[in-house]
Design an enzyme around this catalytic site. Structure first.
Site, PDB file in Angstrom:
ATOM      1  N   LYS A  33     -40.242  66.225  82.066  1.00  0.00           N
ATOM      2  CA  LYS A  33     -39.754  65.551  83.265  1.00  0.00           C
ATOM      3  C   LYS A  33     -38.546  66.324  83.807  1.00  0.00           C
ATOM      4  CE  LYS A  33     -39.089  60.819  84.869  1.00  0.00           C
ATOM      5  NZ  LYS A  33     -39.382  59.426  84.596  1.00  0.00           N
ATOM      6  N   GLU A  64     -43.942  43.345  82.094  1.00  0.00           N
ATOM      7  CA  GLU A  64     -43.243  42.158  82.598  1.00  0.00           C
ATOM      8  C   GLU A  64     -43.856  40.864  82.068  1.00  0.00           C
ATOM      9  OE1 GLU A  64     -44.122  44.768  84.428  1.00  0.00           O
ATOM     10  OE2 GLU A  64     -42.235  45.547  85.235  1.00  0.00           O
ATOM     11  N   ARG A 101     -45.765  40.244  88.707  1.00  0.00           N
ATOM     12  CA  ARG A 101     -46.717  40.451  87.626  1.00  0.00           C
ATOM     13  C   ARG A 101     -46.802  39.262  86.671  1.00  0.00           C
ATOM     14  NH1 ARG A 101     -48.083  45.989  86.232  1.00  0.00           N
ATOM     15  NH2 ARG A 101     -49.100  46.483  88.197  1.00  0.00           N
TER      16      ARG A 101
END
Ligand SMILES: Cc1ncc(C[n+]2csc(CCOP(=O)(O)OP(=O)(O)O)c2C)c(N)n1
Length: 640
Positions: free
Chosen positions: A287, A371, A399
């Site tokens: 990344k 979540e 969610r």
């Protein structure tokens, strides 16, 4: 005209332009794309580190696919910038995430190369499986690929989809982009499993070698040798581990592959295209690759505001935000209340929980991008006698609607929902707007919803919700900055609003950050001889009905003002109150966000568009009160 720094990239206007480029040029192109990304995102802000990590992958994909036909679904979609650059949108890159400009996420409306809209995590494999099934039923012929990060793979939906896709006969390619990072460091058992594969990368090689040997054997003995070696390979994969989980789920596992080696990537995608059934390609990337500040601190460059390229430092010093206030106050509350536990779904820094995680690691839980699990886990903590605080962005809490209702509210459990990024979020646009939480939380029985108008009220509300109250309670607060104190401190009392200013002509009922806007509106109205009564609802549920009815029966004109969709929001609550109490002859106007998915742009631009600026609300209120103003368009100059 200034000479372009990106000579090769300048010649790439569509994916087809990549096909004839030799590998040396493709490698040069990846360097140019990185420089282009850093240059542009340093000005617009956006998701930098994730895009720097997928440059080679995206080039390789576009070299071997035709995305006008082949369907690629980018999970979350924050890493789709390189894809946008290569599919004819590089000239619009200055407009990225700006009002009426390019979206920061894939949008089917924006390009035929965008196969499916994304924004929330872990949806790509489900969508890809749907597209693959539709393709096969319609007897079409193209590839379908899902590109998912190791962070997004921690989301429950990804597991549900793998479980279903693995046993499906349909050709489908899942590419796992494993950089060991979610926004912060990735967490959980799956992440450990992937790390293990990272350190044992020779299984793919061994498998390849066996397959090459088999192909070279004379046809007469190839059959029995394949059978025997198949059994051996079965044992081997258990021995060497790599990808066994995905193979057991029904995928052919190819990997791990160096995700920065374009030739290897092209080769593996081509191979995957010829495999029957679902294939899982595991690639390893870094990344932030190619930009030192992002390599060093990838989490800081996941989502950035404009920054200086040399130092990597942010250009704007935004000052203290609601998330900062939340993080600090929670640490302070937890120092006295040892039962307080904090939960995040993969967003410790975004939600302001980093300090808490360092100070109280045993009471801090990063559960991954999960979540739904976070909410039911919080319910368990609460049932077990702790006081869990789940800090979550408004749009991601969507969610977990069922878990909030079924696991927390039905049992009346004391769980505190710290709903960050409530209201208009700005540049991330329609998938990330926090303008629905009042509507989807308000009708849940047992639920209490509060919203602070300033930092002082926020801290007081946190103490109230965590220490004084018992039951499900949500505090919603916006992205960015607020004021320290708008008016003298008034203790938070259950179900009580605050009468901020008294007046006779119109009542304005507002919540959260819109109270400050309403205060300014009241000052402007005064110049036009309108005396407005301002109520800060504080409690969106339960509403302070006594205060509201008393004021409304005095002024007979009520305006509700909120940074939520008007459908089901604060205004609806006030209307329900009037209907329930049989209050008649009151004019009611509801101001808030309309019944649509609100686009990206700066928060000010969005407020302007939807009539929620001080000037527009004042004008609206004056008209509502029967005051007409000559030349509305010059209104701003007139009142200042
Ligand atoms: C449901 C949901 N929760 C949280 C987020 C916020 N979010 C955006 S990207 C991201 C991390 C994604 O990590 P990964 O998939 O590994 O991609 P990477 O950025 O590392 O390439 C998170 C948590 C989201 N988009 N959706």
């Amino acid at each position: 005209m200034e000479k372009s720094k990106w000579k090769l990239l300048d010649k790439i206007n569509k994916p087809y332009d990549l096909k004839s480029l030799p590998i040396e040029d493709l490698n040069k192109l990846s360097k140019e794309i990185r420089s282009f990304l850093i240059d542009k995102v340093s000005k617009t802000g956006g998701h930098l580190a994730s895009n720097l990590g997928v440059v080679e992958l995206t080039i390789a994909m576009h070299s071997v696919l035709d995305t006008a036909k082949d369907r690629v679904i980018w999970d979350v979609g924050h890493q789709s910038y390189v894809h946008k650059i290569l599919t004819g949108r590089k000239d619009k890159f200055e407009t990225l995430r700006k009002y009426e400009g390019l979206s920061g996420f894939p949008k089917t409306k924006e390009s035929i190369h965008d196969a499916f809209n994304t924004g929330h995590s872990s949806t790509s494999i489900s969508a890809a499986l749907g597209l693959a099934k539709a393709r096969d039923l319609k007897k079409e012929d193209h590839s379908v690929l899902a590109v998912i990060g190791d962070g997004a793979l921690t989301g429950g939906m990804a597991f549900e989809a793998l479980n279903d896709a693995g046993r499906s006969p349909n050709n489908l390619i899942v590419i796992l982009n494993d950089n060991e990072m979610s926004i912060d460091r990735n967490v959980g058992g799956m992440s450990s499993y992937l790390s293990k594969i990272r350190t044992e990368p020779f299984y793919y090689k061994v498998k390849e070698d066996i397959e090459i040997i088999l192909e070279k054997l004379p046809p007469s003995i190839r059959g029995s040798a394949t059978k025997a070696i198949g059994a051996f390979k079965g044992g081997l994969k258990y021995l060497i581990l790599a990808g066994v989980l995905f193979e057991e789920l029904g995928f052919k596992y190819l990997g791990p592959i160096d995700g920065h080696d374009i030739l290897q990537l092209k080769d593996v995608i081509n191979r995957a295209k010829s495999v029957k059934g679902p294939v899982f390609i595991h690639i390893l990337t870094q990344k932030g690759k190619g930009y030192y500040p992002a390599e060093l601190r990838p989490h800081m460059f996941h989502g950035v505001s404009p920054f200086e390229i040399d130092s990597g430092e942010s250009i704007s010093n935004g000052g203290e935000t609601y998330s900062d206030v939340f993080g600090k106050e929670l640490v302070s509350i937890a120092s006295e209340n040892i039962g307080v536990a904090a939960i995040t779904a993969a967003m410790p820094s975004g939600t302001g929980l980093s300090k808490f995680s360092q100070k109280y690691p045993e009471r801090f839980f990063d559960v991954g991008i999960a979540e739904q699990h976070a909410v039911t886990f919080a319910a368990g903590l609460s049932m077990g006698g702790l006081t869990p605080v789940f800090a979550v962005y408004s749009s991601f809490l969507q969610r977990a609607y069922d878990q909030v209702s079924h696991d927390v509210a039905v049992q009346g459990l004391h769980v505190v929902f710290a709903i960050d990024r409530a209201g208009v979020v700005g540049e991330d646009g329609e998938t990330h707007q926090g303008i629905y939480d009042i509507s989807f939380m308000r009708h849940i029985p047992n639920m209490t919803i509060i919203a602070p108008a300033d930092y002082t009220e926020f801290r007081d509300m946190m103490h109230f919700a965590i220490n004084d109250f018992k039951g499900p309670v949500a505090i919603r607060y916006p992205r960015g900055n607020g004021s320290q104190m708008l008016y003298d401190r008034i203790p938070v009392e259950y179900g009580k609003g605050v009468l901020v200013t008294e007046g006779n002509d119109v009542t304005i009922i507002s919540e959260g950050p819109m109270v400050e806007v309403a205060l300014k509106v009241c000052r402007l109205l005064k110049k036009y001889g309108i005396s407005a009564e301002l109520i800060n609802s504080r409690f969106i549920k339960p509403l302070d009905e006594d205060m509201i009815i008393k004021s409304a029966t005095k002024t007979r004109r009520v305006i509700t003002l909120e940074d939520n969709s008007v459908i089901g929001g604060l205004g609806s609550g006030v209307a329900e109150c009037f209907a329930k109490e049989d209050i008649i002859n009151i004019k009611l106007k509801m101001l808030g966000l309309p019944d649509k998915f609100v686009e990206h742009g700066s928060r000010n631009q969005i407020f302007e568009k939807y009539g929620l600026t001080v000037e527009k609300i004042t004008l609206e209120t004056l008209q509502f009160c029967g005051v007409t103003i000559e030349g509305n368009e010059n209104f701003l100059e007139m009142v200042i």
